[in-house]
Design a protein around this motif. Sequence first.
Motif, PDB file in Angstrom:
ATOM      1  N   LYS A  46      24.612 137.394   9.009  1.00  0.00           N
ATOM      2  CA  LYS A  46      24.112 137.292   7.637  1.00  0.00           C
ATOM      3  C   LYS A  46      22.797 136.523   7.657  1.00  0.00           C
TER       4      LYS A  46
ATOM      5  N   GLU B   1      24.592 147.612  -5.397  1.00  0.00           N
ATOM      6  CA  GLU B   1      24.875 146.824  -4.196  1.00  0.00           C
ATOM      7  C   GLU B   1      24.508 147.631  -2.955  1.00  0.00           C
ATOM      8  N   VAL B   2      23.759 147.000  -2.064  1.00  0.00           N
ATOM      9  CA  VAL B   2      23.380 147.658  -0.811  1.00  0.00           C
ATOM     10  C   VAL B   2      24.597 147.755   0.098  1.00  0.00           C
ATOM     11  N   GLN B   3      24.812 148.945   0.635  1.00  0.00           N
ATOM     12  CA  GLN B   3      25.922 149.134   1.585  1.00  0.00           C
ATOM     13  C   GLN B   3      25.419 149.926   2.788  1.00  0.00           C
ATOM     14  N   SER B  25      23.355 153.105   1.142  1.00  0.00           N
ATOM     15  CA  SER B  25      23.396 153.340  -0.290  1.00  0.00           C
ATOM     16  C   SER B  25      23.002 152.065  -1.018  1.00  0.00           C
ATOM     17  N   GLY B  26      22.611 152.236  -2.285  1.00  0.00           N
ATOM     18  CA  GLY B  26      22.295 151.082  -3.108  1.00  0.00           C
ATOM     19  C   GLY B  26      20.842 150.654  -3.102  1.00  0.00           C
ATOM     20  N   PHE B  27      19.977 151.398  -2.401  1.00  0.00           N
ATOM     21  CA  PHE B  27      18.551 151.076  -2.396  1.00  0.00           C
ATOM     22  C   PHE B  27      17.768 152.349  -2.078  1.00  0.00           C
ATOM     23  N   GLN B 100      13.872 144.067   5.373  1.00  0.00           N
ATOM     24  CA  GLN B 100      13.373 143.764   4.041  1.00  0.00           C
ATOM     25  C   GLN B 100      11.906 144.171   3.866  1.00  0.00           C
ATOM     26  N   ASP B 117      18.473 142.373   6.369  1.00  0.00           N
ATOM     27  CA  ASP B 117      19.398 141.993   5.299  1.00  0.00           C
ATOM     28  C   ASP B 117      19.632 143.158   4.364  1.00  0.00           C
ATOM     29  N   PRO B 118      20.880 143.637   4.283  1.00  0.00           N
ATOM     30  CA  PRO B 118      22.063 143.161   4.986  1.00  0.00           C
ATOM     31  C   PRO B 118      22.299 143.916   6.300  1.00  0.00           C
TER      32      PRO B 118
END
Lengths: 110, 129
Positions: A46, B1-3, B25-27, B100, B117-118
Amino acid sequence: QSVLTQPPSASGTPGQRVTISCSGSSSNIVRYYVYWYQQLPGTAPKLLIYRNNQRPSGVPDRFSGSKSGTSASLAISGLRSEDEAEYYCAVWDDRLGGPVFGGGTKLTVL
Amino acid sequence: EVQLLESGGGLVQPGGSLRLSCAASGFTFTNYAMSWVRQAPGKGLEWVSIISGSGGNTYYADSVKGRFTISRDNSKNTLYVQMNSLRAEDTAVYYCAKSQTDRYCTGGACYFPPWFDPWGQGTLVTVSS
């Protein structure tokens, strides 16, 4: 053996302040931002610190990063049992032509 | 939510091939570089490869150069790595990670910050006979 050197282990008691170092060179830390990752046991890493000293939303301000010359540091204040994890620094390296991770530091909360 | 969801791991013999996938997914997938990072059992993190948002720029760690090929299908929001000539030392959990940023270029030099991230949950690749 990584081009970024971290101590293999660190420890502290609850409430203490602990620092983890990351030593590099002119081809990496001097020129580029440093990033820190936390890996709790059995989970994916993380993002903890980006661009030397910035915290993503959700990361407690107990965690802080700094950089000076060829070294960077991660400081954890008010140590808690849930901070027990592996910590990695990362930076781009010109000689390798890619990102590189430090060897990791296992933090134990006594 | 990014997955991020990796798949495709498993047991393969030395010299064999495997293709890993990472469904995102999510972005807005095409706007971000994506990377593969691996972790051998009981060992630290090792960056493997990165690809720019457009897919036009790729970088590899020396340990996999010439054997692994990273790619992406932006119409399917999916990242891939084709792994050929696999060796025992390629045994690891393979994570995909969203960068990012895309590639930075300044003064004629380009680089990808390791700003990941993530991360996905990882998929285990075991190379053994």
